[in-house]
Design a protein around this motif. Structure first.
Motif, PDB file in Angstrom:
ATOM      1  N   VAL A  60      61.340 -10.884  59.783  1.00 27.05           N
ATOM      2  CA  VAL A  60      61.712  -9.540  59.315  1.00 27.05           C
ATOM      3  C   VAL A  60      61.852  -9.514  57.800  1.00 27.05           C
ATOM      4  N   HIS A  61      62.424 -10.577  57.228  1.00 31.83           N
ATOM      5  CA  HIS A  61      62.719 -10.585  55.796  1.00 31.83           C
ATOM      6  C   HIS A  61      61.459 -10.731  54.950  1.00 31.83           C
ATOM      7  N   ALA A  62      60.409 -11.285  55.507  1.00 32.31           N
ATOM      8  CA  ALA A  62      59.126 -11.321  54.807  1.00 32.31           C
ATOM      9  C   ALA A  62      58.349 -10.026  55.021  1.00 32.31           C
ATOM     10  N   ILE A  63      58.491  -9.440  56.193  1.00 26.35           N
ATOM     11  CA  ILE A  63      57.702  -8.246  56.524  1.00 26.35           C
ATOM     12  C   ILE A  63      58.101  -7.057  55.662  1.00 26.35           C
ATOM     13  N   VAL A  64      59.406  -6.868  55.403  1.00 24.58           N
ATOM     14  CA  VAL A  64      59.807  -5.722  54.587  1.00 24.58           C
ATOM     15  C   VAL A  64      59.266  -5.838  53.168  1.00 24.58           C
ATOM     16  N   ALA A  65      59.037  -7.075  52.705  1.00 28.20           N
ATOM     17  CA  ALA A  65      58.416  -7.267  51.389  1.00 28.20           C
ATOM     18  C   ALA A  65      56.918  -7.019  51.459  1.00 28.20           C
ATOM     19  N   LEU A  66      56.271  -7.608  52.460  1.00 29.28           N
ATOM     20  CA  LEU A  66      54.814  -7.457  52.600  1.00 29.28           C
ATOM     21  C   LEU A  66      54.425  -6.032  52.962  1.00 29.28           C
ATOM     22  N   ALA A  67      55.377  -5.221  53.406  1.00 29.77           N
ATOM     23  CA  ALA A  67      55.072  -3.828  53.739  1.00 29.77           C
ATOM     24  C   ALA A  67      54.548  -3.063  52.525  1.00 29.77           C
ATOM     25  N   ILE A  68      54.980  -3.438  51.325  1.00 33.07           N
ATOM     26  CA  ILE A  68      54.543  -2.723  50.124  1.00 33.07           C
ATOM     27  C   ILE A  68      53.067  -2.991  49.826  1.00 33.07           C
ATOM     28  N   PRO A  69      52.618  -4.249  49.691  1.00 32.31           N
ATOM     29  CA  PRO A  69      51.171  -4.447  49.534  1.00 32.31           C
ATOM     30  C   PRO A  69      50.380  -3.993  50.760  1.00 32.31           C
ATOM     31  N   ALA A  70      50.993  -4.047  51.944  1.00 35.41           N
ATOM     32  CA  ALA A  70      50.308  -3.563  53.143  1.00 35.41           C
ATOM     33  C   ALA A  70      50.051  -2.067  53.056  1.00 35.41           C
ATOM     34  N   ALA A  71      51.027  -1.334  52.525  1.00 36.30           N
ATOM     35  CA  ALA A  71      50.843   0.115  52.356  1.00 36.30           C
ATOM     36  C   ALA A  71      49.697   0.401  51.403  1.00 36.30           C
ATOM     37  N   VAL A  72      49.619  -0.372  50.316  1.00 38.73           N
ATOM     38  CA  VAL A  72      48.521  -0.202  49.355  1.00 38.73           C
ATOM     39  C   VAL A  72      47.189  -0.536  50.021  1.00 38.73           C
ATOM     40  N   GLY A  73      47.167  -1.606  50.804  1.00 34.90           N
ATOM     41  CA  GLY A  73      45.935  -1.978  51.492  1.00 34.90           C
ATOM     42  C   GLY A  73      45.492  -0.931  52.491  1.00 34.90           C
ATOM     43  N   LEU A  74      46.440  -0.400  53.262  1.00 35.15           N
ATOM     44  CA  LEU A  74      46.098   0.658  54.213  1.00 35.15           C
ATOM     45  C   LEU A  74      45.560   1.891  53.498  1.00 35.15           C
ATOM     46  N   ALA A  75      46.161   2.233  52.372  1.00 29.69           N
ATOM     47  CA  ALA A  75      45.697   3.401  51.620  1.00 29.69           C
ATOM     48  C   ALA A  75      44.275   3.201  51.119  1.00 29.69           C
ATOM     49  N   LYS A  76      43.974   2.011  50.647  1.00 34.86           N
ATOM     50  CA  LYS A  76      42.624   1.745  50.141  1.00 34.86           C
ATOM     51  C   LYS A  76      41.598   1.750  51.271  1.00 34.86           C
ATOM     52  N   LEU A  77      41.956   1.163  52.408  1.00 36.98           N
ATOM     53  CA  LEU A  77      41.035   1.159  53.540  1.00 36.98           C
ATOM     54  C   LEU A  77      40.801   2.575  54.057  1.00 36.98           C
ATOM     55  N   SER A  78      41.861   3.356  54.201  1.00 35.92           N
ATOM     56  CA  SER A  78      41.696   4.718  54.703  1.00 35.92           C
ATOM     57  C   SER A  78      40.964   5.589  53.694  1.00 35.92           C
ATOM     58  N   GLU A  79      41.145   5.323  52.406  1.00 36.78           N
ATOM     59  CA  GLU A  79      40.443   6.095  51.397  1.00 36.78           C
ATOM     60  C   GLU A  79      38.933   5.858  51.480  1.00 36.78           C
ATOM     61  N   ARG A  80      38.553   4.589  51.678  1.00 36.83           N
ATOM     62  CA  ARG A  80      37.121   4.304  51.786  1.00 36.83           C
ATOM     63  C   ARG A  80      36.538   4.960  53.028  1.00 36.83           C
ATOM     64  N   VAL A  81      37.259   4.897  54.138  1.00 40.65           N
ATOM     65  CA  VAL A  81      36.754   5.499  55.370  1.00 40.65           C
ATOM     66  C   VAL A  81      36.685   7.020  55.236  1.00 40.65           C
ATOM     67  N   SER A  82      37.719   7.632  54.669  1.00 45.59           N
ATOM     68  CA  SER A  82      37.721   9.087  54.536  1.00 45.59           C
ATOM     69  C   SER A  82      36.627   9.553  53.580  1.00 45.59           C
ATOM     70  N   ASP A  83      36.355   8.783  52.523  1.00 46.23           N
ATOM     71  CA  ASP A  83      35.252   9.129  51.632  1.00 46.23           C
ATOM     72  C   ASP A  83      33.926   9.086  52.370  1.00 46.23           C
ATOM     73  N   ARG A  84      33.777   8.087  53.210  1.00 45.20           N
ATOM     74  CA  ARG A  84      32.545   7.958  53.993  1.00 45.20           C
ATOM     75  C   ARG A  84      32.389   9.151  54.951  1.00 45.20           C
ATOM     76  N   VAL A  85      33.499   9.528  55.600  1.00 48.85           N
ATOM     77  CA  VAL A  85      33.462  10.661  56.531  1.00 48.85           C
ATOM     78  C   VAL A  85      33.164  11.951  55.785  1.00 48.85           C
ATOM     79  N   ARG A  86      33.767  12.108  54.614  1.00 52.42           N
ATOM     80  CA  ARG A  86      33.551  13.324  53.835  1.00 52.42           C
ATOM     81  C   ARG A  86      32.091  13.446  53.409  1.00 52.42           C
ATOM     82  N   LYS A  87      31.486  12.339  52.985  1.00 54.89           N
ATOM     83  CA  LYS A  87      30.076  12.370  52.603  1.00 54.89           C
ATOM     84  C   LYS A  87      29.199  12.686  53.815  1.00 54.89           C
TER      85      LYS A  87
END
Length: 589
Positions: free
Chosen positions: A370-397
Motif C-alpha cells: 500500500v505504501h508504495a502504491i500511493v506513491a506510484l499512483a502519481i506516475p501511474a496517473a500520468v501514464g494513464l493520461a498519456k495512453l488515453s490521450e494517444r488512443v483518443s487522438d486516434r479515435v478522433r482522427k
C-alpha cells in the motif's frame, strides 16, 4: 420512421464522442466527487462478510477489552492507537461486528481519491482524474481498504499531508498548514511507520533535484535557484507563521490525545485530566518518553527483522505485479515519458518504499505494498493520461476521416496507438478481475498474493453465529488441548499467554458474544463439557470420544488447513497451515 441500421452505426461514434466531450467539460471537482462516491460503494458493499484475519481479530479483541475495562495503554505491537480509539467509540454506539471494525478504514480509503484535487496545480485535468481513479480502483488499495488494519489510513493521511503542503506552497495560501498538521498528527497516531514517509520524501527530493540539475557547469545556476527557493519558503513562513504554528500544534495535540493512557482508577488517564490535573506530567511522560522508548525497543533495536532482505524484496515485487499490475504498468509509462519534478519525486518515493520495506518489515505482508502504491499512483496517473490521450487522438482522427478508418497501406498500423490500446486493455482487465474478484470472494483462493497467510482459508462464520447464540448457566465455551491456558483470566489483560495467539481469530468472535470461557488441556479433566468446545485439529482424536452427540466443524485458520509446499522447477515455497475444530452440542445449538 426509424433510422436505418447503417446510419445508426455511423452516428454511434459521434454520440460516444459527444458524451466524452461533455465529460471533459465537466468540473474536475464534480468528476472526482463521482469517483469518490464509487470508491466508497466499492469498499462498503459486502464489507462484513469475510472472516476476520488474525490481525483484525487481535486488534478488535483488545479494542473490545478496552471498552469493557475503560483502561488502555499504548502497545507498539498493536501499532498506532487511532483505529482502536475509533473502534472503541463505535462499539459504544453499535454492536461490534466485522462490518463495524472495518468501517473506518473503508470510509478513509473511499475518500482517498479526493486527495488528487490537491495536486491539480502540478497535474493537468486528465491526470488529476486518472490519479483519483487509480486511488479508487487499485486492487490492493481496494482489498486493504476493506480490512481492519492501519496501512490504508496511514497512507491516506500521509498523502493528504503531502498534498496539502503542495497546495499551500503552490497557491501561497498558509491556511493549508493546519490541514498538513492535522493529517500528520493522524498519520503518526495511525501507525509507527509514519516516520518513514518524511524520510522517503527527503531522499526523493534529493534525487529529484540531482536528476533535474546534473551538470557541474550549471552549479552556479542551481545554487541561485536554491537560494531563490529558500528565500520563497522563508518569506512564505514569515507571512504565514501563525498558520504554521497552528498546524504544528494540531499535530502535537492529536499525538498527545491519541497516545495518552486511558486508565480507570483514582488517578485516571487523559479522560480524567480535569479532575486530576496533577496527572498531566505523568500523561506527557507516557506520550513523549514511554511511547517512543517502547517503539524503539521493539521496532528499531529489537530482533523483529531477522530476515532475508532479497527474499522480502522479491516478495514485495511479486505482490505489486500480481495485485497492482495496472498501476505498475501505468507508472512505468508515466515515469519513462515525463520528467516533471512531482512525477520524478513520486517515482523515486515509490521505488524507495519497495526497497525500504524489504529492509524494515518484520513479516512478509502484502499490505506493505500500500505504501508504495500511493506513491506510484502519481506516475501511474500520468501514464494513464498519456495512453488515453494517444488512443483518443486516434479515435478522433478516425471519426473525422470516416468510421471505421482503414489502415494506411503505406505506413501500416499505428504501432504506438496499438500498444496504448493493448496496455489500457491489460490494465482495465487486470484491475476489474483482480479487484472485483479477490476483494469480494470468500474465502479467498489458496493462490492469492493479495491476502496474507493468516487469512482463514474457510469461512466458519455461520457456525460462530450459532456459537454466539448459546446461553446456559455456567461455562459456555471450553478451549481444549493446544488452545488451553493455565488461567483463563490471563487472557483478559495484555499480553496474554502464548496459547491465546494460537486461537486467533476465534477469540474476537467468542469475546464479543460475552460467553463464559474455561480452559481444559487434558481430556481427563473434561468431565462436563460445555455446549461449545474448541481446539486445534491436532487434538481432535483426543477429545472426540468425550463429545458424542456434538456437531463438528473443521476450518482452516490459515489460508491452508495444513502446511503446503509449492514447487516451481528447482524452487519451492512452503506456507504455514493449521485447522481448528469447533464441537457444538446439537441439543443447544
Amino acid at each position: 420512421m426509424p433510422a436505418p441500421a447503417a446510419e445508426s452505426s455511423v452516428r454511434l461514434p459521434e454520440r460516444v464522442t459527444g458524451l466524452w466531450t461533455q465529460i471533459r467539460r465537466a468540473d474536475v471537482r464534480a468528476l472526482v466527487g463521482v469517483i469518490v462516491a464509487l470508491a466508497l460503494v466499492v469498499r462498503l458493499v459486502d464489507l462484513g462478510t469475510r472472516m476476520a484475519h488474525w490481525d483484525e481479530a487481535r486488534v478488535a479483541y483488545w479494542t473490545l477489552r478496552t471498552v469493557e475495562t475503560s483502561a488502555w495503554a499504548y502497545r507498539p505491537i498493536i501499532h498506532g492507537p487511532l483505529l482502536q480509539h475509533v473502534g472503541g467509540v463505535l462499539f459504544e454506539v453499535v454492536e461490534p461486528t466485522d462490518f463495524v471494525i472495518r468501517l473506518p478504514v473503508a470510509v478513509v480509503g473511499g475518500l482517498l481519491p479526493a486527495v488528487a484535487l490537491l495536486v491539480r496545480s502540478r497535474l493537468d485535468r486528465r491526470e488529476v482524474l486518472a490519479l483519483a481513479m487509480v486511488l479508487a480502483a487499485d486492487p490492493v488499495l481496494v482489498y486493504y481498504g476493506r480490512f481492519f488494519r492501519s496501512d490504508v489510513p496511514l497512507a491516506a493521511f500521509a498523502l493528504l499531508a503531502l498534498g496539502a503542503a503542495i497546495r499551500a506552497i503552490d497557491t501561497d495560501d498558509a491556511r493549508w498548514w493546519p490541514v498538513v498538521g492535522l493529517a500528520a498528527g493522524l498519520a503518526l497516531a495511525t501507525k509507527e511507520n509514519a516516520i518513514l514517509y518524511p524520510v522517503a520524501w527527503a531522499g526523493a527530493v534529493v534525487v529529484t533535484v540531482a536528476l533535474a540539475h546534473p551538470a557541474i557547469d550549471r552549479a552556479d545556476t542551481d545554487l541561485g535557484r536554491a537560494r531563490d527557493g529558500i528565500a520563497t519558503v522563508v518569506d512564505h513562513a514569515r507571512r504565514g507563521w501563525p498558520w504554521l504554528v497552528g498546524g504544528l500544534a494540531l499535530a502535537v495535540g492529536v499525538v498527545v490525545i491519541t497516545y495518552a493512557p486511558r486508565t480507570a482508577g483514582p488517578t485516571g488517564g487523559i479522560e480524567d485530566l480535569l479532575a486530576h490535573p496533577a496527572s498531566l506530567g505523568a500523561i506527557l511522560d507516557a506520550v513523549l518518553v514511554d511511547a517512543p522508548t517502547d517503539l524503539i525497543d521493539l521496532w528499531v533495536t529489537g530482533d523483529v527483522r531477522g530476515h532475508s532482505v532479497p527474499l522480502y524484496l522479491g516478495y514485495g515485487v511479486a505482490v505489486l505485479v500480481a495485485g497492482s499490475l495496472g498501476t505498475v504498468l501505468a507508472a512505468a509509462v508515466g515515469a519513462a515519458r515525463d520528467r516533471r519534478p512531482l512525477v520524478v519525486f513520486a517515482t523515486v518515493w515509490g521505488v524507495a518504499s519497495v526497497v525500504g520495506y524489504a529492509v524494515a518489515a518484520d513479516v512478509r505482508a502484502p499490505w506493505l505494498a500500500v505504501h508504495a502504491i500511493v506513491a506510484l499512483a502519481i506516475p501511474a496517473a500520468v501514464g494513464l493520461a498519456k495512453l488515453s490521450e494517444r488512443v483518443s487522438d486516434r479515435v478522433r482522427k478516425a471519426t473525422v476521416s470516416g468510421w471505421p478508418e482503414l489502415p494506411d497501406r503505406t505506413t501500416g498500423i499505428d504501432r504506438r496507438s496499438t500498444l496504448a490500446v493493448a496496455l489500457l486493455t491489460v490494465i482495465a482487465v487486470h484491475t476489474a478481475v483482480v479487484g472485483g474478484v479477490l476483494a469480494y470472494q470468500h474465502p479467498e483462493p489458496r493462490l492469492n498474493f493479495i491476502a496474507q497467510g493468516a487469512q482463514p482459508g474457510e469461512n466458519a462464520k455461520p457456525t460462530l453465529d450459532r456459537v454466539a447464540s448459546v446461553s446456559v448457566d455456567g461455562p459456555e465455551v471450553a478451549w481444549v488441548g493446544g488452545y488451553a491456558v493455565r488461567d483463563e483470566r490471563a487472557t483478559l489483560t495484555a499480553p496474554p499467554p502464548s496459547a491465546w495467539f494460537e486461537r486467533l481469530p476465534l477469540p474476537w468472535y467468542v469475546e464479543r458474544a460475552g460467553l463464559e470461557q474455561i480452559s481444559v488441556a487434558d481430556p481427563a479433566d473434561l468431565d462436563d463439557p460445555p455446549p461449545v468446545v474448541i481446539g486445534p485439529a491436532a487434538d481432535r482424536d483426543r477429545f472426540a470420544p468425550l463429545l458424542d452427540g456434538y456437531e463438528v466443524t473443521t476450518f482452516a485458520r490459515f489460508r491452508h488447513g495444513s502446511p503446503h509446499t509449492y514447487r516451481v522447477g528447482p524452487w519451492s515455497y512452503t506456507v504455514e497451515g493449521e485447522s481448528a475444530v469447533i464441537w457444538m452440542d446439537r441439543d443447544v445449538g
